[in-house]
Design an enzyme around this catalytic site. Structure first.
Site, PDB file in Angstrom:
ATOM      1  CG  ASP A 135      -2.060  -0.656   1.298  1.00  0.00           C
ATOM      2  OD1 ASP A 135      -2.502  -0.973   0.207  1.00  0.00           O
ATOM      3  OD2 ASP A 135      -2.629  -0.870   2.390  1.00  0.00           O
ATOM      4  CG  ASP A 450      -7.119  -4.372   1.406  1.00  0.00           C
ATOM      5  OD1 ASP A 450      -7.589  -4.166   0.269  1.00  0.00           O
ATOM      6  OD2 ASP A 450      -6.587  -3.494   2.095  1.00  0.00           O
TER       7      ASP A 450
HETATM    8  P1  ATP Z   1      -3.068   3.881  -0.406  1.00  0.00           P
HETATM    9  O1  ATP Z   1      -2.325   2.914  -1.204  1.00  0.00           O
HETATM   10  O2  ATP Z   1      -2.629   5.295  -0.625  1.00  0.00           O
HETATM   11  O3  ATP Z   1      -3.189   3.513   1.030  1.00  0.00           O
HETATM   12  P2  ATP Z   1      -5.765   3.240  -0.605  1.00  0.00           P
HETATM   13  O4  ATP Z   1      -5.899   2.046  -1.430  1.00  0.00           O
HETATM   14  O5  ATP Z   1      -5.914   3.133   0.852  1.00  0.00           O
HETATM   15  O6  ATP Z   1      -4.463   3.973  -1.027  1.00  0.00           O
HETATM   16  P3  ATP Z   1      -8.095   4.802  -0.574  1.00  0.00           P
HETATM   17  O7  ATP Z   1      -7.982   5.247   0.823  1.00  0.00           O
HETATM   18  O8  ATP Z   1      -9.089   3.800  -0.969  1.00  0.00           O
HETATM   19  O9  ATP Z   1      -6.715   4.354  -1.159  1.00  0.00           O
HETATM   20  O10 ATP Z   1      -8.275   6.132  -1.408  1.00  0.00           O
HETATM   21  C1  ATP Z   1      -8.489   6.126  -2.782  1.00  0.00           C
HETATM   22  C2  ATP Z   1      -8.930   7.498  -3.196  1.00  0.00           C
HETATM   23  O11 ATP Z   1     -10.151   7.803  -2.543  1.00  0.00           O
HETATM   24  C3  ATP Z   1      -7.974   8.614  -2.803  1.00  0.00           C
HETATM   25  O12 ATP Z   1      -7.079   8.885  -3.842  1.00  0.00           O
HETATM   26  C4  ATP Z   1      -8.879   9.794  -2.555  1.00  0.00           C
HETATM   27  O13 ATP Z   1      -9.096  10.512  -3.748  1.00  0.00           O
HETATM   28  C5  ATP Z   1     -10.183   9.152  -2.147  1.00  0.00           C
HETATM   29  N1  ATP Z   1     -10.328   9.189  -0.689  1.00  0.00           N
HETATM   30  C6  ATP Z   1      -9.513   8.693   0.237  1.00  0.00           C
HETATM   31  N2  ATP Z   1      -9.979   8.901   1.462  1.00  0.00           N
HETATM   32  C7  ATP Z   1     -11.144   9.547   1.334  1.00  0.00           C
HETATM   33  C8  ATP Z   1     -12.117  10.037   2.244  1.00  0.00           C
HETATM   34  N3  ATP Z   1     -12.004   9.900   3.536  1.00  0.00           N
HETATM   35  N4  ATP Z   1     -13.189  10.658   1.714  1.00  0.00           N
HETATM   36  C9  ATP Z   1     -13.331  10.779   0.406  1.00  0.00           C
HETATM   37  N5  ATP Z   1     -12.452  10.357  -0.487  1.00  0.00           N
HETATM   38  C10 ATP Z   1     -11.366   9.745  -0.054  1.00  0.00           C
END
Ligand code: ATP
Length: 714
Positions: A135, A450
Site C-alpha cells: 500500500d 483486502d
Molecule cells: P493507499 O495505497 O494510498 O493507502 P488506498 O488504497 O488506501 O491507497 P483509498 O484510501 O481507498 O486508497 O483512497 C483512494 C482514493 O479515494 C484517494 O485517492 C482519494 O481521492 C479518495 N479518498 C480517500 N480517502 C477519502 C475520504 N475519507 N473521503 C473521500 N475520499 C477519499
C-alpha cells in the site's frame, strides 16, 4: 446485539458493552478454538519427509548391523546393543527441539522488530519472498496529511502554508496572501469539506504539545485547513446537522453526507476527482454556478493530474442543495445534480526509512511494487521518490488492468512497479498473477475488502494501526507500525531462521552419520567396538544437543540480505548441504577411526582405545559446529562471542565430557578410563582436522566466488 468479533464494514454507531472476555459468545468459541490444532506448516511437511527417510535409513542400518554381527558370530547381546546405538546415533534427536526453538526465537525477534507472526508458516514464506505488494498511504508514507494546494474552478490555484495538523498557516494566491474570509468560493469548499468529514482534531495537551488527528488523517487535514481559514468546525457541524450519509466506499472512492439547513437540505460529496467530476453537472465560480462543460472538465482533470504529479493525494469536493441521500441508489442517485466546488491536494511525506528499506529489498532480490487506491500520478511520484519506480517501469491503473487479459498481464508484469486506482477486488487478481509467474508474494492490506488478497498471498501482512480486524485475521503477519521497512526487517528475520535451521540440519546429519560410519567401519574390519553403546548415546544426547540448540541463536551474517531469496521448493537437505556433508562426515569418521586403529595397533587396552575414540569424536563435533556457522566464511569470522549461547554450550559440553572421562565414579557408568594429559592435546589436534579441511574448502569457494563476482558475504 453486536457480538465481539463482529466486523463493522461501514458507518457509525454507539454501543453499550454488556459482556467482556470469556463471557462473550466469541470468548466461549475461543475456548474451543484453543483446543483445535493449527494446520501443519510446509516446513513441518518437509521435516516429515526427512523423518521418513531417516526411518527407512535406520531400519536398513539396523538390519545390516545385525546381519553383519551374526555373520561374524559376535555375541547377540553385543550386536543388538551396537545396532540399537547405531540407530540412536542416526536419528537426530535434537532436531524437533532445536527447530521449535529456532521458530520461537524467530517469532520473538520479529516481534522485537514490530512484526507479529500469526502463523509459523509465515516465517518460512518471509524468507522466500520475492515480491512485496505494498500500500502507499501509511506504509510507504507517514499518513500525516497536510493540505498544501487548493484548485478552484476557473483555473484558480491557491497554496496553503503550515505543517502538521496545527491550524496555523495562510493562503496564498499567485504568491500573495489572500483574504480568505471574503472569498466565497474557497469558503464554500472548505465548509463542505468540514461537513463531509468524520475526523476530529485533538488540541495540544500537557502530555503532547502537537495537534493530533482523530480518525482518517486525509479528513483531519481538511479540518486543519478549514480552521486556518477561520471556520469554526464544531459550529459548522452543529448548524448543519448530519441527517444521513453514504460512508467512504473504496470501490466508488467517494463519500457523501446529507445535512439539515435552514432552507431544507444539503448533500456534500467528496472523493477521487474523476469519480466526483463524473457525477457533477455544474461548477461554482465566485458566487455563481456555471455549467461544467467539457473544456472545464479537462481543465479540472489537468489541474488534478498536475497536483498528483507532485505526489499529492487529490480530493474533489462537490455539493448539491435541496437533495437527499438514498442508500438504495447510492452515489448514482446524485448523478447530474452536484456542483463541483474544487480540488484539494494533500501532501503525505514519505517515511524516511523506506528508501533504505527499498534498497535493501533490491539487494536481496525482492521486488517492491506499489498497489494503491490513489491516483496513478500520485503513486508514480511517490514510487519514483522512494526508488521503487525506475526508468522504463510501467504504471497500470484499475481501468487498464480490467482491460488486460491474464496472458497480457503476465507479459507486462515484470516491468510494472505501480498499480494505481486499484479496486480492492483487483488486488486478488494481482496477487494471483504474480504467483502464477512463480513469485512468492508478500502483500499489505488494511481494509475489509483486502482480506481475500491477504489470505491468498504467501505472506499477508496486515497493518496494525490502520488495519481492520478482518484484515488482521486474514493475514499471517501483523506489522504494528504499518511500516514498509518493518516488512523488510521481517524478511531478514525469516531468512535468518531458515538459514539457522539449515545450519542445524547440516550439523546434526554430518555428525550423526560420522558416528554411524565409525561403528560400521569397525564392524566391517572386524575390530572391537570403537565406542560403547552408552558413549554413542552420550554423544547424541549430550554432546550434540548442547550445541545444536544454541546454533539456532546465531546472529545474521552480513550477506543475508544480499543473497537471492530461498527457492520455494528447496529441500531441507539440498545439494549444497549434501556437498558439505560429503566432506565433513568422512573427515570426522576417518579422524576418529584412524585414531582408534592406531590405539589398537599400539596395544592400548580396549577401554583406553574406546575412551580416546569417544573423546576424538566429541572434539570433532565441537569443531564441526563452528564449521556449520557459515557456508563460506572462516569458522571464527562470524564472531564467536556474537553467539554467547554457543560459547556456553561448548564450555558446558567440555566440562561434562571431562567429568565423564576423569571422574572415577562416572568411569564405570560410561566405560571410560582417565586419559593422560599429553594425549588430550593430541586428541585436540586430531579433532581439529575437520575444521582445517572445511577452512580450506571455504577459502577455495571464496576465491572462486571472488573471481566470478558471485561473492555476497561481507
Ligand atoms: P493507499 O495505497 O494510498 O493507502 P488506498 O488504497 O488506501 O491507497 P483509498 O484510501 O481507498 O486508497 O483512497 C483512494 C482514493 O479515494 C484517494 O485517492 C482519494 O481521492 C479518495 N479518498 C480517500 N480517502 C477519502 C475520504 N475519507 N473521503 C473521500 N475520499 C477519499
Amino acid at each position: 446485539m453486536i457480538y465481539a468479533g463482529t466486523h463493522v464494514t461501514a458507518g457509525h454507531g454507539r454501543a453499550v458493552v454488556v459482556a467482556t472476555g470469556t463471557t462473550t459468545e466469541v470468548g466461549k468459541i475461543a475456548g474451543l478454538t484453543a483446543e483445535t490444532e493449527e494446520p501443519r506448516t510446509p516446513l513441518e511437511g518437509r521435516v516429515e519427509i526427512l523423518g521418513r527417510w531417516i526411518l527407512v535409513g535406520a531400519a536398513v542400518l539396523f538390519a545390516s548391523v545385525m546381519g553383519l554381527g551374526v555373520l561374524r558370530r559376535l555375541p547377540l547381546a553385543q550386536v543388538l546393543a551396537v545396532a540399537i546405538s547405531q540407530v540412536v546415533s542416526m536419528v537426530p534427536e535434537g532436531l524437533p527441539v532445536a527447530m521449535t526453538i529456532a521458530l520461537a526465537v524467530g517469532v520473538k525477534r520479529m516481534a522485537a522488530r514490530r512484526a507479529i507472526v500469526r502463523r509459523l508458516s509465515a516465517i518460512e514464506a518471509l524468507g522466500s519472498t520475492t515480491v512485496i505488494l505494498s500500500d502507499k498511504t501509511g506504509t510507504l508514507t507517514r499518513n500525516e496529511m497536510t493540505v498544501t494546494e487548493i484548485g478552484l474552478p476557473g483555473g484558480r490555484a491557491i497554496t496553503v502554508t503550515g505543517v502538521g495538523y496545527s491550524p496555523e498557516g495562510s493562503f496564498l494566491e499567485a504568491d500573495k496572501p489572500m483574504d480568505v474570509r471574503s472569498d466565497e468560493a474557497l469558503h464554500a469548499l472548505l465548509e463542505a469539506a468540514v461537513l463531509c468529514n468524520d475526523a476530529q482534531l485533538v488540541p495540544p495537551t500537557a502530555a503532547d504539545a502537537r495537534w493530533l488527528p482523530l480518525g482518517d488523517p486525509t479528513e483531519a487535514a481538511l479540518l486543519t485547513t478549514s480552521a486556518k481559514a477561520g471556520i469554526d468546525v464544531a459550529d459548522a457541524r452543529q448548524r448543519f446537522e448530519r441527517r444521513a450519509e453514504l460512508p467512504f466506499d473504496p470501490t466508488a472512492k467517494m463519500m457523501a453526507t446529507e445535512h439539515a439547513t435552514p432552507s431544507g437540505s444539503l448533500v456534500v460529496l467528496k472523493g477521487a476527482p474523476e469519480a466526483v467530476l463524473d457525477l457533477c453537472s455544474k461548477a461554482r465560480i465566485g458566487s455563481s454556478e456555471v455549467s461544467l462543460d467539457s473544456r472545464m472538465r479537462d481543465e479540472v482533470r489537468g489541474a488534478a493530474e498536475r497536483m498528483a504529479g507532485r505526489a499529492l493525494r487529490v480530493l474533489a469536493v462537490a455539493a448539491v442543495a435541496e437533495a437527499g441521500l438514498d442508500p438504495r441508489s447510492g452515489f448514482e442517485g446524485l448523478r447530474e445534480l452536484p456542483t463541483f466546488l474544487g480540488l484539494v491536494g494533500e501532501l503525505d511525506p514519505p517515511r524516511p526509512e523506506v528508501r533504505e528499506a527499498v534498497r535493501a529489498c533490491r539487494g536481496a532480490g525482492v521486488r517492491p511494487v506499489v498497489v494503491t487506491g490513489d491516483n496513478k500520478a500520485t503513486g508514480v511520484a511517490v514510487a519514483r521518490d522512494l526508488g521503487i519506480a525506475r526508468e522504463g517501469d510501467l504504471a497500470i491503473d484499475g481501468g487498464e488492468l480490467e482491460a488486460l487479459t491474464d496472458a497480457e498481464l503476465a507479459k507486462v508484469l515484470p516491468s510494472v512497479s505501480v498499480f494505481a486506482r486499484v479496486q480492492p477486488s483487483q488486488k486478488l487478481r494481482i496477487v494471483k498473477a504474480f504467483q502464477a509467474g512463480g513469485a512468492v508474494v508478500a502483500m499489505t492490506g488494511d481494509g475489509v475488502n483486502d482480506a481475500p488478497a491477504l489470505a491468498r498471498a504467501d505472506v499477508g501482512v496486515a497493518m496494525g494501526i490502520t488495519g481492520t480486524e478482518v484484515a488482521k485475521e486474514a493475514a499471517k503477519v501483523v506489522v504494528t507500525d504499518d511500516n514498509f521497512a518493518t516488512i523488510v526487517a521481517a524478511i531478514e528475520e525469516g531468512r535468518l531462521v531458515y538459514k539457522n535451521l539449515k545450519k542445524l540440519i547440516l550439523y546434526l546429519f554430518s555428525t550423526s552419520m560420522a558416528a554411524v560410519l565409525v561403528l560400521l567401519a569397525a564392524l566391517l574390519c572386524g575390530c572391537p567396538l570403537p565406542l560403547a553403546a552408552v558413549q554413542v548415546l552420550w554423544i547424541n544426547v549430550v554432546t550434540e544437543t548442547m550445541v545444536t540448540v544454541n546454533l539456532v541463536m546465531d546472529p545474521p551474517e552480513a550477506g543475508l540480505m544480499r543473497r537471492a531469496p530461498v527457492p520455494r521448493d528447496e529441500p531441507l537437505l539440498d545439494r549444497a548441504l549434501l556437498g558439505r556433508m560429503a566432506l565433513m562426515t568422512p573427515t570426522i569418521a576417518l579422524s576418529t577411526f584412524a585414531y582408534f586403529a592406531y590405539q589398537l595397533a599400539t596395544g592400548e587396552s580396549p577401554a583406553t582405545a574406546q575412551t580416546s575414540t569417544f573423546t576424538v569424536l566429541a572434539v570433532c563435533l565441537w569443531f564441526n559446529v563452528l564449521n556449520c556457522r557459515s557456508e563460506t566464511e572462516s569458522a571464527l569470522r562470524p564472531s564467536l562471542l556474537g553467539n554467547r549461547w554457543l560459547v556456553a554450550g561448548l564450555v558446558l559440553g567440555n566440562v561434562l565430557h571431562a567429568a565423564v572421562v576423569f571422574v572415577q565414579q562416572l568411569n564405570a557408568v560410561f566405560h571410560t578410563v582417565p586419559l593422560p594429559l599429553h594425549e588430550v592435546f593430541v586428541i585436540g589436534a586430531i579433532g581439529s582436522v575437520v575444521l582445517w579441511v572445511e577452512e580450506i574448502r571455504k577459502l577455495l569457494v571464496r576465491r572462486r566466488d571472488r573471481r566470478t563476482g558471485a561473492r555476497v558475504d561481507a
